[in-house]
Design a protein around this motif. Structure first.
Motif: not given
Ligand SMILES: Nc1ncnc2c1ncn2[C@@H]1O[C@H](COP(=O)(O)OP(=O)(O)O)[C@@H](O)[C@H]1O
Ligand SMILES: [Mg+2]
Length: 240
Positions: A11, A33, A35-36, A38-40, A125-126, A128, A215
Motif C-alpha cells: 500500500k 492509506t 482503515f486496512d 479502505d481510505k486512500k 487486511d481482508s 482487518h 485518518r
C-alpha cells in the motif's frame, strides 16, 4: 546496487529485486492509506519524508545494537534493505492509550499507561488484522517461541530507545507498529518507522504529527510529515 524487477507492491511501498538476492530496494510511495486500505489518498513528497525518517531511526537503533533490515539510503525516497522472510504479524507497542485501545477497553483517551502494552495482530487486511496471542503465532507456524521471545525483547528495547529519543526532540512516542523478518537464522526489525507506523504528539502543544491527521481529516498532512522528518533529523524546519 542495480535495481531489477518489481518484487512486491504494497500500500505504501514497492520492493525491487537487486543484483544481489540478499538485498531489496525499498521505495516509499506518496500513497497514504488507512482503515486496512479502505481510505486512500496521496500527497507530494510523502515517500521522501517516510524514507528519510525511517532511515534515520533504523540507523539510530543500529547504534544501540538493534538488528534492522536497513543497509543504506540510496535516494530521497528509497533505501537498500536486507531481503527477509517476513513474519506476518504486526507488533504494536503502546505508551499512551488512544485509538483502538480506547475503543476496545474503554480506557481514557490520552492516559499514560503505567506499563508499556505489547499487542500482536495478524497482518491480514481482508480480516482487518485480527488480534492474536503468541500461541496463534506458533500454531499457525508463523514463528517459534524462541523467535517470539527475540521479537518481544527487540520491541521493548526499541520502545525504550525511541521513547527517550523522541522525548529529547520535544515529542511523545504514543504508540507504534513494528514488523519483523528473518534471514540467515536471525530476526531483524524490518518495514518502516515513520509517521505511518507511529503515533507521535508534540510534547507542548499536543499536535499530532502522524497518520491520525489523515485518518481523522485533521489537515496539514504534508507539512506535519515534513515537520516530523525535520525534527527527527534535528534539522531546522522552514515551512514555505
Ligand atoms: N526487509 C524486508 N524484506 C522483505 N519484505 C519486507 C521487508 N520489509 C518489509 N517488507 C514487506 O514489504 C511490504 C511493504 O510494503 P507496504 O506498502 O507497507 O505493504 P502493506 O500494504 O502490505 O503494508 C510489506 O508486506 C512488508 O511486510
Ligand atoms: Mg505496510
Amino acid at each position: 546496487m542495480e535495481r531489477k524487477e518489481l518484487f512486491h507492491e504494497g500500500k505504501a511501498k514497492r520492493l525491487y529485486l537487486t543484483d544481489d538476492p540478499h538485498y531489496l530496494l525499498m521505495e516509499f510511495k506518496d500513497d497514504i492509506t488507512a482503515f486496512d486500505g479502505d481510505k486512500k489518498s496521496e500527497f507530494p513528497r510523502k515517500g521522501e519524508f517516510n524514507n528519510q525518517t525511517s532511515a534515520f531511526l533504523f540507523n539510530y537503533l543500529e547504534s544501540y545494537h538493534i538488528p534492522t533490515h536497513f543497509v543504506q539510503a540510496v535516494s530521497d525516497s528509497a533505501m537498500l534493505v536486507r531481503n527477509l522472510k517476513m513474519i506476518p504479524i504486526e507488533v504494536v507497542v503502546r505508551n499512551i492509550a488512544t485509538g483502538s485501545l480506547v475503543k476496545r477497553y474503554g480506557v481514557e483517551d490520552g492516559m499514560t499507561l503505567s506499563y508499556p502494552i505489547i499487542e500482536l495482530f495478524l497482518k491480514d487486511d481482508s480480516r482487518h488484522d485480527p488480534m492474536i496471542n503468541e500461541t496463534h503465532a506458533y500454531a499457525f507456524g508463523h514463528c517459534t517461541p524462541e523467535q517470539m521471545r527475540t521479537i518481544v525483547r527487540i520491541a521493548s528495547k526499541v520502545n525504550a530507545v525511541l521513547k527517550s529519543f523522541f522525548d529529547r526532540r520535544g515529542l511523545t512516542l504514543v504508540d507504534f507498529k513494528l514488523e519483523f523478518g528473518y534471514g540467515e537464522g536471525e530476526i531483524f526489525l524490518a518495514d518502516e518507522i515513520s509517521g505511518d507506523s507511529c503515533r507521535i504528539w508534540d510534547k507542548k502543544t499536543g499536535k499530532k504529527l502522524d497518520k491520525d491527521r489523515f485518518r481523522h481529516d485533521l489537515g496539514d498532512i504534508e507539512s506535519s510529515y515534513e515537520e516530523l522528518m525535520f525534527r527527527v533529523l534535528n534539522k531546522e524546519h522552514k515551512p514555505d
